[in-house]
Design an enzyme around this catalytic site. Structure first.
Site, PDB file in Angstrom:
ATOM      1  N   ASP A  72       0.834  -1.201   0.000  1.00  0.00           N
ATOM      2  CA  ASP A  72       0.000   0.000   0.000  1.00  0.00           C
ATOM      3  C   ASP A  72       0.870   1.252   0.000  1.00  0.00           C
ATOM      4  OD1 ASP A  72      -2.148  -1.722   0.199  1.00  0.00           O
ATOM      5  OD2 ASP A  72      -2.368  -1.452   2.369  1.00  0.00           O
ATOM      6  N   ASN A 219     -15.673   3.677   6.708  1.00  0.00           N
ATOM      7  CA  ASN A 219     -14.575   3.003   7.373  1.00  0.00           C
ATOM      8  C   ASN A 219     -13.399   3.964   7.438  1.00  0.00           C
ATOM      9  OD1 ASN A 219     -12.977   1.066   8.559  1.00  0.00           O
ATOM     10  ND2 ASN A 219     -12.585  -0.066   6.685  1.00  0.00           N
ATOM     11  N   GLU A 277     -11.310   0.853  -2.352  1.00  0.00           N
ATOM     12  CA  GLU A 277     -10.483   1.351  -1.251  1.00  0.00           C
ATOM     13  C   GLU A 277      -9.257   2.053  -1.805  1.00  0.00           C
ATOM     14  OE1 GLU A 277      -9.704  -2.278   0.862  1.00  0.00           O
ATOM     15  OE2 GLU A 277      -7.924  -2.740  -0.328  1.00  0.00           O
TER      16      GLU A 277
END
Length: 524
Positions: A72, A219, A277
């Site tokens: 990531d 989230n 995401e």
């Protein structure tokens, strides 16, 4: 106050990627620029999209070395020495001076590099002492398949002479009980301390997080900051649970980098079961668009990158078909939307291609260098011909170009120092291996097929005419294959997909269709 505009990054590891041209070795210091690259006015100059000089084929991939691992990746350029840093999940960090050669600064789980040796043990897991209040709030699962023992997707900013790291912690793999926090340091590699919790979805009712438009609570994960063209500071964050959101932050003063208002902010991209995401926003002053990139799919198998654009930093963001990502229906949110940048693929180079293809490309960031070039930094895995995807996450960097309609298209090769240039139709004509990416989220790897771009403008496959092609400005290309039209650019790169002795400089094509599907091509 210095402002970071755009960044991205990605990861790699134990698996020796013979094709990835991103390395782990000590890079030389970058050449000093006559202007200060940190000056916001330079970043926002309206440079022409078109190159002015002829393109040159890369002659070698001599800068390639061992790989680095950053999951990531979020890219940041240090204003003190001009070095790039890729910060990732699992506390991993890698650095580079040219986006080609990389040094592993911190390996997975080595949090001491960023936080020092002071730790706290919670539920049998060691955490940096600086993050104790966030860990105790979120209560991450300590064991089992959903265990979380790390921060998630950090983003580093340099504001008012301080380094700030925005990070997230989640309650378990796939959990929506999460929190976004911020720590600070005097040096880019820390030690980081002075923790503040900015946003949390653990006790959503207290934070007024319930959103009917999103179908549930957001989230608080995967935060990324950016300055807009007017100097306002924003944070995007979120995942498939409630979608992708944006919040405005203070852009100056003692509260710089902190939320201006309570609540979730504004929904930008509807969430769905296929997962969305890893949001990242960057701006192109020439096209006058903001681009929101996200990743769909499962990070271990079918991760794939998408993009939508807007004239405003807080949306609406639409794809090439004009679909607003925030107003997707429940059925639409369960599928992939936004232009698809890339998915699992394999180039078969006339029997000399590598055994394994590339898979699970995603959670990218984007950076623009002082010369106006854009780069995507993302992580990528390897996939066998039988479909098995390995567990490693390798750092990759690819150039981003913009087609004549102003849509970003990503180079099909890994960056080795090539620059955009003019390529005539006569040079571009010839045989190509072409990958036609799908628009769906699937683990199935798309294999390249052989096409010929004939000098008379026809496209043939196996001797049969299947379409047509043309070029304008010795840069933009339009291709129609089996009735689907793609708009993109012709450039150059180094073929990383052939076995090593057959690798060479090639002409590349990257384009997107009016249905949001990408096309990649490599000359033979």
């Amino acid at each position: 106050m210095k402002k970071k505009t755009i960044v991205t990054v990605v990861l790699s590891s134990v698996f020796a990627l013979s094709a990835v041209c991103l390395a782990a070795c000590t890079g030389k210091k970058p050449e000093k620029k006559t202007e200060d690259w940190r000056d916001q006015s330079i970043w926002l100059e309206e440079n022409a999209l078109l190159p002015t000089a002829a393109a040159a084929l890369p002659e070698s991939n001599s800068k390639r070395s061992d790989n680095v691992s950053v999951h990531d990746p979020s890219i940041f350029r240090d204003p003190k020495d001009g070095a790039y840093y890729a910060f990732g999940t699992h506390f991993a960090v890698a650095s580079s001076y040219d986006l080609i050669e990389w040094t592993q600064e911190a390996s997975d789980n080595a949090f001491q590099v960023l936080y020092g040796d002071e730790k706290v043990t919670i539920s049998g897991v060691d955490w940096p002492k600086a993050l104790e209040d966030t860990v105790r709030l979120v209560k991450p699962v300590a064991t089992g398949s959903n265990a979380i023992q790390t921060t998630w997707a950090p983003d580093v900013e340099y504001l008012n002479g301080k380094y700030y790291m925005y990070y997230s912690i989640t309650g378990g793999f796939g959990s929506s009980a999460s929190a976004i926090g911020r720590v600070e340091a005097d040096n880019v590699l820390g030690p980081y301390s002075n923790n503040k919790i900015l946003l949390q979805s653990v006790s959503a009712d207290e934070m007024n997080f319930v959103s009917e438009a999103a179908g549930g609570k957001p989230n608080c994960i995967d935060s990324e900051l950016f300055f807009d063209k007017d100097g306002k500071l924003w944070m995007v964050y979120g995942s498939h649970f409630g979608g992708i959101y944006i919040k405005e932050l203070y852009n100056e003063g003692d509260n710089i980098g902190l939320p201006k208002e309570e609540g979730a902010g504004k929904l930008l991209w509807k969430g769905g079961k296929k997962v969305v995401e890893g949001p990242f926003v960057y701006y192109n002053a020439t096209t006058k668009y903001y681009y929101l990139m996200t990743t769909y799919g499962a990070l271990m198998t079918d991760y794939n990158m998408h993009v939508a654009r807007s004239e405003n930093p807080d949306g609406p963001y639409v794809d090439v078909s004009g679909k607003d990502m925030a107003t997707l229906t429940a059925a639409e949110a369960g599928n992939s939307y936004g232009n698809k940048v890339a998915n699992n693929f394999r180039f078969d180079r006339d029997g000399h291609g590598q055994t394994n293809g590339y898979a699970a490309m995603g959670h990218n960031s984007v950076i623009k260098d002082a010369d106006g070039n854009y780069y995507a930094i993302y992580h990528v895995r390897r996939q066998t011909k039988t479909g098995t995807v390995n567990a490693q996450h390798n750092l990759a960097v690819s150039k981003i170009y913009f087609n004549k309609e102003g849509w970003p298209v990503m180079a099909p090769t890994f960056y080795v120092g090539e620059t955009a240039g003019l390529v005539t139709a006569a040079q571009a004509a010839g045989e190509y291996d072409i990958v036609l990416h799908s628009t769906t989220t699937t683990v199935t790897s798309v294999a390249s097929e052989s096409y010929t771009l004939a000098a008379d403008g026809k496209i043939t496959k196996g001797g049969t005419e299947v379409g047509a092609w043309s070029m304008t400005s010795d840069y933009y290309i339009s291709l129609t294959i089996d009735g689907k039209t793609y708009s993109g650019v012709v450039s150059t790169g180094w073929d990383p997909y052939a076995t090593e002795s057959y690798q060479k400089g090639v002409y590349t094509i990257t384009a997107v269709s009016d249905t949001g599907a990408s096309l990649w091509g490599l000359s033979k």
